[in-house]
Scaffold this motif. Structure first.
Motif, PDB file in Angstrom:
ATOM      1  N   VAL A 120       0.862  -1.182   0.000  1.00 41.35           N
ATOM      2  CA  VAL A 120       0.000   0.000   0.000  1.00 41.35           C
ATOM      3  C   VAL A 120       0.899   1.233   0.000  1.00 41.35           C
ATOM      4  N   PRO A 121       0.395   2.359  -0.492  1.00 41.75           N
ATOM      5  CA  PRO A 121       1.214   3.572  -0.472  1.00 41.75           C
ATOM      6  C   PRO A 121       1.645   3.925   0.949  1.00 41.75           C
ATOM      7  N   GLN A 122       2.886   4.297   1.098  1.00 42.78           N
ATOM      8  CA  GLN A 122       3.389   4.644   2.420  1.00 42.78           C
ATOM      9  C   GLN A 122       3.578   6.152   2.578  1.00 42.78           C
ATOM     10  N   ASP A 123       2.912   6.885   1.722  1.00 44.89           N
ATOM     11  CA  ASP A 123       2.933   8.333   1.872  1.00 44.89           C
ATOM     12  C   ASP A 123       1.503   8.828   2.000  1.00 44.89           C
ATOM     13  N   GLY A 124       1.380   9.994   2.550  1.00 43.64           N
ATOM     14  CA  GLY A 124       0.060  10.560   2.747  1.00 43.64           C
ATOM     15  C   GLY A 124       0.185  11.989   3.247  1.00 43.64           C
ATOM     16  N   TYR A 125      -0.895  12.474   3.791  1.00 40.06           N
ATOM     17  CA  TYR A 125      -0.937  13.851   4.258  1.00 40.06           C
ATOM     18  C   TYR A 125      -1.493  13.917   5.667  1.00 40.06           C
ATOM     19  N   LEU A 126      -0.977  14.862   6.402  1.00 34.50           N
ATOM     20  CA  LEU A 126      -1.485  15.152   7.730  1.00 34.50           C
ATOM     21  C   LEU A 126      -2.453  16.318   7.576  1.00 34.50           C
ATOM     22  N   MET A 142       2.701  16.817   3.779  1.00 37.66           N
ATOM     23  CA  MET A 142       3.037  15.501   3.261  1.00 37.66           C
ATOM     24  C   MET A 142       3.930  14.773   4.262  1.00 37.66           C
ATOM     25  N   VAL A 143       3.571  13.522   4.587  1.00 38.78           N
ATOM     26  CA  VAL A 143       4.340  12.710   5.531  1.00 38.78           C
ATOM     27  C   VAL A 143       4.441  11.278   5.008  1.00 38.78           C
ATOM     28  N   SER A 144       5.380  10.541   5.568  1.00 32.10           N
ATOM     29  CA  SER A 144       5.559   9.129   5.225  1.00 32.10           C
ATOM     30  C   SER A 144       5.062   8.275   6.385  1.00 32.10           C
ATOM     31  N   SER A 145       4.445   7.164   6.038  1.00 33.86           N
ATOM     32  CA  SER A 145       3.962   6.246   7.073  1.00 33.86           C
ATOM     33  C   SER A 145       4.842   4.996   7.161  1.00 33.86           C
ATOM     34  N   ALA A 146       6.006   5.013   6.527  1.00 31.86           N
ATOM     35  CA  ALA A 146       6.855   3.818   6.473  1.00 31.86           C
ATOM     36  C   ALA A 146       7.234   3.338   7.878  1.00 31.86           C
ATOM     37  N   ALA A 147       7.675   4.247   8.736  1.00 28.58           N
ATOM     38  CA  ALA A 147       8.076   3.852  10.097  1.00 28.58           C
ATOM     39  C   ALA A 147       6.855   3.373  10.895  1.00 28.58           C
TER      40      ALA A 147
END
Length: 190
Positions: A120-126, A142-147
Motif C-alpha cells: 500500500v502507499p506509504q505516503d500521505g498527508y497530515l 506531506m508525511v511518510s507512514s513507512a516507520a
C-alpha cells in the motif's frame, strides 16, 4: 376424519421442518454461500470491476464467522481493489477493522503484516491532525507512514506468534515465513 388428521399432521411436520431449517441454517450452507460470494468476487476482480469486487471482498473480510483458509485471500484482494481504485484513504480503517475482527487468526495477522510491507502507499498527508494515506488535493503536510507501518507490522507479528505456537495445524514452512518476515521488519534500516 382419520385421514384428514393424518394429512394435517404430515403437513404440519413438513412446515415445521422447513421453518427450522430456514431459521437454523446448516454450517455447510453458510460455507457454500461464502464460496459462491468468493467466486463472484473473483470474477468481478478478473473483469476489472474493482468497486463491485471490493464490496464483496470487504463483506467477506469483515465477516467474523469467516475463518477459513481463504480469509487471507479475501483480505488481500480487498486491499488490491482499494489500491486499484486509488482509494488509499479508506485502507487504514478497513485494515484495522479487519485485524480487530480476526485478532485470533494468526494467518490473517501475518497477511496484514505482509500488506504493510509495501503493498500500500506509504505516503500521505497530515490534515487537521489526522493521517490520510495516499494522494490528496489541497492543503496538508506531506508525511511518510513507512516507520509507522513497520512498527504496526511488528506488533501484528508479535500478536501472531503465540497463536502460531498453539496451532497444531500450522506447517513448518508457515512458521518459518512468520519468523522470517518478523526478522525482516526488525532488521530494516531506519
Amino acid at each position: 376424519m382419520r385421514r384428514f388428521l393424518f394429512v394435517l399432521s404430515v403437513m404440519t411436520s413438513i412446515c415445521c421442518s422447513a421453518l427450522l431449517a430456514h431459521a437454523f441454517p446448516a454450517e455447510p450452507a453458510v460455507l457454500q454461500d461464502r464460496n459462491n460470494q468468493r467466486v463472484q468476487a473473483d470474477k468481478l476482480f478478473a473483469d476489472n470491476n474493482f468497486a463491485e469486487a471490493l464490496t464483496v471482498y470487504r463483506d467477506l473480510a469483515l465477516d467474523e464467522k469467516n475463518d477459513d483458509a481463504k480469509l487471507t485471500h479475501d483480505f488481500g484482494r480487498a486491499v488490491n481493489c482499494i489500491t486499484q481504485l486509488n482509494r488509499s484513504k479508506e485502507f487504514d480503517e478497513f485494515f484495522e477493522n479487519t485485524v480487530t475482527t480476526h485478532e485470533s487468526n494468526w494467518r490473517l495477522l501475518f497477511r496484514a503484516a505482509q500488506i504493510l510491507n509495501g503493498q500500500v502507499p506509504q505516503d500521505g498527508y497530515l490534515i487537521a491532525g489526522q493521517f490520510e494515506r495516499g494522494p490528496h488535493r489541497g492543503g496538508g503536510k506531506m508525511v511518510s507512514s513507512a516507520a509507522r507501518d513497520r512498527v504496526r507490522a511488528i506488533q501484528l507479528l508479535q500478536q501472531a506468534l503465540p497463536l502460531l505456537r498453539n496451532d497444531q495445524q500450522a506447517q513448518p514452512h508457515e512458521r518459518s515465513n512468520v519468523y522470517h518476515l518478523l526478522s525482516d521488519f526488525i532488521g530494516q534500516a531506519r
